[in-house]
Scaffold this active site. Structure first.
Site, PDB file in Angstrom:
ATOM      1  N   CYS A  55       0.836  -1.213   0.000  1.00  0.00           N
ATOM      2  CA  CYS A  55       0.000   0.000   0.000  1.00  0.00           C
ATOM      3  C   CYS A  55       0.863   1.252   0.000  1.00  0.00           C
ATOM      4  CB  CYS A  55      -0.935  -0.037   1.213  1.00  0.00           C
ATOM      5  SG  CYS A  55      -1.803   1.509   1.518  1.00  0.00           S
ATOM      6  N   CYS A  58      -0.052   3.892   2.607  1.00  0.00           N
ATOM      7  CA  CYS A  58       0.343   3.428   3.946  1.00  0.00           C
ATOM      8  C   CYS A  58       1.779   3.834   4.245  1.00  0.00           C
ATOM      9  CB  CYS A  58       0.208   1.913   4.050  1.00  0.00           C
ATOM     10  SG  CYS A  58      -1.475   1.287   3.886  1.00  0.00           S
TER      11      CYS A  58
END
Length: 311
Positions: A55, A58
């Site tokens: 991600c 993230c």
């Protein structure tokens, strides 16, 4: 949302148990979620960061979140969970996209956000969750004691406390407003203006500052009005001398007779609402700013004003 039944039966995961010094940041697993989050949040707010290695957002959020938690100096903890390795908890919580951050207090999620926020918003989120720090709470107590002293007529004592706060933080709005009021009460209008000028740009409309400015403006106006007895005599000879009634209201308010001051301004509005470009109504509004919105006299005066305006 009760996660205890899910967590108690979960399988051990791959959390490494590492984190920042002092245990503020750590990884967790399904098996450890109960201890790391549910139980821990009963004594301290816990943020849970659901993330995955693939991600991109993230990777952007993670370092900012960790930095903000460390700077909060123990106000909150951060627990990170890799949803690829430990999918059951995020599924239970309905996490459909990451990064997703949930705040737990007393064993339950109370707030959260999704996506990569800028650092400023992350700090605001943590501050809202953590509440005032011990230092901030102490400052609030100090300012409350200064206001109490001012309310009780101890102008010198209140001024000393407000000034001490301003020595530490020259942008504290409560201290600026409080010291301005003290200086006005002492008749030091020039120093009051200098103190009010400390207001940071963009904060001029704050209620504390607006109230202090209204008090200062009232004191400046009152310095130009006549003697109460003289004004009362003028009004007795001519009840329609609105200027005399207006000046009398200012003088009465300066003496602390707020009720009579209000009554005279309301009487001007009753007799000639548009006198001097609605000066009486505008003066009442300035009184309200100076006294504050919840002051009993403000509430009563608003009632009297409404009864005249909408009769």
């Amino acid at each position: 949302m009760d996660l205890s039944s899910l967590v108690s039966g979960g399988a051990p995961g791959g959390a490494n148990g590492g984190g920042a010094p002092g245990g503020l940041i750590k990884d967790t697993s399904t098996a450890e979620f109960m201890t790391d989050v549910i139980e821990a949040s009963k004594t301290q707010p816990v943020l849970v960061d659901f993330w995955a290695p693939w991600c991109g957002p993230c990777k952007q959020l993670g370092p900012l979140l960790e930095k903000a938690v460390q700077e909060a100096k123990g106000a909150v903890k951060l627990v990170k969970m890799n949803i690829d390795e430990h999918p059951s908890i995020p599924q239970q919580m309905g996490v459909q996209s990451i990064p997703a951050v949930f705040a737990f207090v007393d064993g339950r999620p109370v707030d959260g956000f999704m996506g990569a926020l800028p650092e400023s918003q992350i700090k605001e989120f943590i501050a809202r969750l953590a509440g005032p720090s011990a230092e901030e709470a102490e400052l609030e107590d100090v300012l409350a004691s200064a206001q109490a002293a001012l309310d009780e007529g101890d102008v010198a004592g209140a001024a000393e406390i407000f000034a001490a706060v301003l020595q530490e933080d020259r942008t504290n709005l409560a201290a600026i407003g409080g010291l301005t009021r003290c200086l006005v009460a002492s008749g030091e209008l020039d120093r009051a203006r200098q103190t009010l000028a400390l207001t940071p740009p963009g904060k001029e409309g704050d209620a504390v500052i607006a109230g202090a400015r209204a008090v200062l403006e009232l004191a400046t106006q009152t310095a130009d009005v006549g003697d109460i007895q003289t004004l009362a005599a003028q009004l007795e000879s001519d009840p329609n001398d609105h200027q005399a009634r207006f000046d009398l209201a200012l003088a009465l308010n300066a003496r602390g007779d707020r009720e009579d001051a209000v009554n005279h301004l309301v009487e001007i509005i009753r007799r000639k609402r548009d006198w001097n470009d609605e000066a009486a109504r505008k003066q009442l509004v300035q009184f309200f700013e100076a006294w504050g919105p919840v002051d009993p006299m403000t509430i009563e005066a608003r009632r009297k004003l409404s009864s005249v305006l909408f009769s």
